[in-house]
Design a protein around this motif. Structure first.
Motif, PDB file in Angstrom:
ATOM      1  N   VAL A 585       0.819  -1.226   0.000  1.00  0.00           N
ATOM      2  CA  VAL A 585       0.000   0.000   0.000  1.00  0.00           C
ATOM      3  C   VAL A 585       0.843   1.262   0.000  1.00  0.00           C
ATOM      4  CG1 VAL A 585      -1.959  -1.109   1.126  1.00  0.00           C
ATOM      5  CG2 VAL A 585      -0.217  -0.006   2.531  1.00  0.00           C
ATOM      6  N   ARG A 586       2.155   1.151   0.065  1.00  0.00           N
ATOM      7  CA  ARG A 586       2.997   2.346  -0.030  1.00  0.00           C
ATOM      8  C   ARG A 586       2.877   2.992  -1.401  1.00  0.00           C
ATOM      9  NH1 ARG A 586       8.738   2.500   1.331  1.00  0.00           N
ATOM     10  NH2 ARG A 586       8.198   4.640   1.868  1.00  0.00           N
ATOM     11  N   GLN A 587       2.549   2.182  -2.399  1.00  0.00           N
ATOM     12  CA  GLN A 587       2.376   2.728  -3.735  1.00  0.00           C
ATOM     13  C   GLN A 587       0.892   2.984  -3.990  1.00  0.00           C
ATOM     14  OE1 GLN A 587       4.818   0.933  -6.882  1.00  0.00           O
ATOM     15  NE2 GLN A 587       5.566  -0.530  -5.345  1.00  0.00           N
ATOM     16  N   PRO A 588       0.563   4.077  -4.653  1.00  0.00           N
ATOM     17  CA  PRO A 588      -0.855   4.400  -4.887  1.00  0.00           C
ATOM     18  C   PRO A 588      -1.624   3.263  -5.552  1.00  0.00           C
ATOM     19  CG  PRO A 588       0.523   6.283  -5.430  1.00  0.00           C
ATOM     20  CD  PRO A 588       1.461   5.150  -5.119  1.00  0.00           C
ATOM     21  N   GLU A 625      -0.168   3.612   6.044  1.00  0.00           N
ATOM     22  CA  GLU A 625       0.225   3.767   4.646  1.00  0.00           C
ATOM     23  C   GLU A 625      -0.982   3.816   3.718  1.00  0.00           C
ATOM     24  OE1 GLU A 625       3.195   4.415   3.375  1.00  0.00           O
ATOM     25  OE2 GLU A 625       3.861   4.562   5.449  1.00  0.00           O
ATOM     26  N   LEU A 626      -2.048   3.132   4.081  1.00  0.00           N
ATOM     27  CA  LEU A 626      -3.266   3.183   3.278  1.00  0.00           C
ATOM     28  C   LEU A 626      -3.841   4.590   3.286  1.00  0.00           C
ATOM     29  CD1 LEU A 626      -5.277   1.537   1.592  1.00  0.00           C
ATOM     30  CD2 LEU A 626      -6.496   0.997   3.708  1.00  0.00           C
ATOM     31  N   CYS A 627      -3.796   5.250   4.440  1.00  0.00           N
ATOM     32  CA  CYS A 627      -4.266   6.642   4.519  1.00  0.00           C
ATOM     33  C   CYS A 627      -3.374   7.566   3.703  1.00  0.00           C
ATOM     34  CB  CYS A 627      -4.287   7.102   5.975  1.00  0.00           C
ATOM     35  SG  CYS A 627      -5.552   6.313   6.979  1.00  0.00           S
ATOM     36  N   ALA A 634     -10.009   6.051   0.946  1.00  0.00           N
ATOM     37  CA  ALA A 634      -9.373   5.064   1.822  1.00  0.00           C
ATOM     38  C   ALA A 634      -9.200   5.617   3.227  1.00  0.00           C
ATOM     39  CB  ALA A 634      -8.019   4.659   1.242  1.00  0.00           C
ATOM     40  N   THR A 635      -8.790   6.900   3.315  1.00  0.00           N
ATOM     41  CA  THR A 635      -8.605   7.512   4.630  1.00  0.00           C
ATOM     42  C   THR A 635      -9.918   7.552   5.392  1.00  0.00           C
ATOM     43  OG1 THR A 635      -6.841   8.899   3.713  1.00  0.00           O
ATOM     44  CG2 THR A 635      -7.763   9.555   5.843  1.00  0.00           C
TER      45      THR A 635
END
Length: 717
Positions: A585-588, A625-627, A634-635
């Protein structure tokens, strides 16, 4: 099989002792004499015609002494006179001496020939100890006070008494000369040379009577068991025993070739004592297994007892399954486990084996005895062991190259076992050219050959320099993936996954593995539908692949993200799955894929509530990381989780250092969203997200903040 520890324990009178479990039940005078007569008669009938390979004179001498006791007991059991109290005490001591004699005679009749040679002096000492105790018993026995004893019986007992007093330690010179020859062969390997094949044949076949591959394999397995059960003060040392194992394995293939000697082994078979050994009253008493010998989980007699951090002892397989299911507490006391290390309880295992031998109970070795960690790795290999293993490897690889299918299967199995321990073994096996031949066997239609070859490849890959040899071998990676996808057996597929995990430890290979057709899809499938061990192998491999940023899209396309999200609900692999998701999830694009999974956020929140400390750490890192990368939607899904605020507060006080840091960052996101909701209504989350710049707050190297314990499980078969 018995172990050397049994006799060492009996001789040194350790506490607790086997005698605590052999104390005679409360019998009348007549019943005690009858019982002793029955035991003595059984010993004489069982061992008088037995052919002992070694310790012949000592064994015959002990049996003759028991025969004299039998004459005395047979006479007394038919007598109506009352025995003096001192005589009864002597008979109770005789009860224990007879059982110790039974154990020793059984050991000499059934043990490995090579082990009996190595223990020649020690076992001779055990016979001498029994003779000394018999002498003491006869000195105390009130022979003059036993009335109605016939003259001939009295004379036999008195003669035995005089002989026992004169007995000295006896070591058979022929047995000892064979023992010295055995050590001399090891010395030749120690000098970097190879013993003469004809001399080896004369020793093993001519002198010892080891005439086929099966007998030689039994000798190797027995010596390996002694290494597992080795006690520090038992000679020879583990290093020397490793050398003898290597020497015997070399002779197995040099002298007997590659005969197929596979046998079916049944584990955990308990057999009731044979009728006629002792009276039924005592048999019924002894067949009750002592409570301390039973596993608190399975309630079965323990074969491989281990101690956990709370100090409680369990059967290894039972407690390992308990931990794999995600439990973090002691089943018996409920205490939380400080760590998951399992320490072998060798003292208890020795007592259990003594009890089994004393009562005629067959106790086979445990199914997954981890000899690599308990025995072989306990001491550095000697040069003799390395040179013998090197010579064996040359024979095995020649068979892999030119032998028939059956021979190649046996060779692959032996390479698998040889590569199981020691980087030196793994190094020279690969240097000798085993990898190309094992690659060909990976696609064998023979399930046994395929399973052995892929497991051998796994064991070889543990040595770092062999990773490049495997990856550089043309078609080898593809063949491993082929086994992972279509392997004939479950274990073959699982070990293929473990091999990919091992190879992916090198960063440059992660992209190659992910790009290999069907690799990630097969790992995702194994994670969804595999056995507990298969799921573990798959999730650790996927975690390694996820640490390479270029693999994100490939993992999404292959369905790995969906499999990882689903694994959050499996306690055995949830920790690693959350760690892999935290990297993805670090990558969009990864955050978008995870955000589309309906149960992703709920699964991570659930891990924060009841996961392991590392699991909670990885879960809060993934949510953070998702936020940061998943955008407003997602946030909003994360911060609107009803339990988030309370879980963050708990984690800030009780989590690991990294977990507290991630929880603090996520709490700031949550706080901004709450404040924004008050001031900007429905635009609150978007406002908070905009003010929480991912670039400003993200750690420079997040992969280091994902905590997943990495280990390779090398099967022991």
């Amino acid at each position: 099989m018995a172990t050397a520890a049994i006799f060492s324990s009996l001789r040194r009178r350790r506490s607790p002792s086997l005698e605590a479990f052999l104390a005679p039940v409360d019998l009348t005078d007549v019943a005690l004499v009858q019982t002793l007569a029955t035991i003595s008669n059984d010993l004489v009938s069982k061992f008088s015609d037995k052919c002992f390979n070694f310790q012949r004179k000592n064994a015959r001498s002990l049996i003759r002494k028991i025969e004299v006791f039998l004459v005395l007991l047979d006479y007394l059991k038919d007598s109506s006179s009352t025995l003096p109290s001192t005589a009864l005490l002597c008979f109770k001591e005789l009860y224990l001496l007879l059982y110790r004699s039974k154990i020793l005679l059984h050991y000499c009749a059934k043990s490995s020939k090579l082990w009996l040679l190595l223990q020649n002096h020690s076992i001779s000492g055990h016979f001498h100890d029994l003779n000394q105790e018999i002498s003491t018993l006869l000195d105390v026995f009130p022979l003059k006070d036993v009335v109605e004893l016939s003259d001939d019986v009295r004379e036999q007992v008195e003669l035995l008494q005089r002989q026992a007093r004169r007995s000295r330690l006896f070591i058979d010179k022929n047995d000892d000369s064979l023992r010295i020859r055995f050590f001399n062969f090891l010395d030749v390997f120690e000098k970097g040379e190879v013993p003469n094949s004809e001399e080896l044949r004369s020793f093993f076949v001519g002198s010892l009577g080891i005439r086929d591959a099966k007998s030689c394999r039994v000798e190797v397995e027995f010596l390996e068991e002694q290494i597992v059960n080795h006690e520090g003060d038992v000679e020879p040392t583990v290093s020397v025993l490793n050398g003898f194992v290597a020497l015997t394995r070399y002779c197995r293939f040099l002298l007997f070739g590659f005969e197929e000697d596979e046998v079916g082994l049944g584990f955990g078979c308990l057999r009731r004592p044979r009728k006629g050994l002792i009276t039924q009253e005592i048999a019924d008493t002894f067949i009750t297994v002592p409570k301390d010998f039973c596993c608190p989980i399975s309630l079965d007699l323990m074969r491989d007892p281990v101690i956990i951090s709370t100090g409680q002892t369990y059967e290894r397989s039972s407690i390992a399954r308990w931990m794999e299911e995600g439990h973090c507490n002691c089943p018996k006391t409920g205490q939380m486990l400080v760590h998951n290390r399992l320490v072998p309880n060798r003292a208890l295992r020795s007592l259990i084996m003594q009890w089994c031998i004393a009562h005629g109970v067959t106790l086979d070795p445990p199914e997954t005895m981890d000899v690599s960690t308990e025995g072989f790795a306990a001491a550095a290999p000697t040069r003799a062991a390395l040179e013998a293993n090197r010579a064996t490897a040359a024979i095995l690889i020649q068979q892999l190259a030119n032998g028939p299918e059956g021979g190649m299967t046996v060779a692959a199995r032996e390479i698998r076992l040889l590569a199981k321990t020691g980087k030196e073994n793994r190094a020279f096996i690969a240097e000798a050219g085993a990898i190309p031949h094992l690659r060909k066997l990976l696609l064998s239609v023979n399930p046994v050959a395929q399973e052995n070859s892929v497991t051998a490849m796994l064991n070889l890959s543990i040595y770092d320099k062999n990773k490049s040899r495997i990856m550089d071998e043309e078609g080898c990676l593809g063949s491993i993936v082929e086994v992972l996808r279509f392997g004939h057996t479950t274990e073959a597929r699982e070990n293929a996954a473990a091999t990919l995990f091992s190879l992916s430890a090198v960063h440059d290979y992660k992209k190659r593995i992910a790009d290999e057709g069907g690799a990630v899809e097969a790992l995702a499938g194994l994670l969804r539908d595999g056995t507990p061990r298969g799921k573990k192998d798959a999730v650790t491999a996927l975690f390694n692949l996820s640490t390479h940023t270029d693999n994100c899209v490939r993992m999404i396309e292959a369905g790995a993200v969906t499999a990882l999200v689903g694994a959050l609900g499996n306690e055995g692999v949830a920790e690693e799955a959350a760690g892999a998701l935290a990297l993805i999830v670090r990558q969009p694009v990864g955050a978008e894929a995870v955000g589309k999974e309906e149960i992703a956020v709920a699964g991570l929140i659930a891990m924060m509530r009841c996961g392991t400390p590392r699991g909670k750490e990885n879960a809060v890192a993934a949510l953070l990381e998702l936020c940061r990368s998943g955008g407003t939607a997602a946030t909003e899904r994360v911060v609107k989780s009803p339990m988030l605020a309370g879980l963050l507060q708990t984690l800030l006080f009780t989590g690991t250092k990294r977990a507290r840091r991630k929880a603090a960052s996520l709490a700031r996101v949550f706080q901004r969203c709450e404040n924004a909701a008050l001031h900007f209504g429905g635009l609150g989350v978007g406002y908070a997200f905009a003010s929480n710049s991912a670039a400003a707050n993200r750690d420079s190297s997040f992969a280091g903040d994902v905590s997943v314990p990495m280990s390779i499980s090398v099967p022991v078969l």
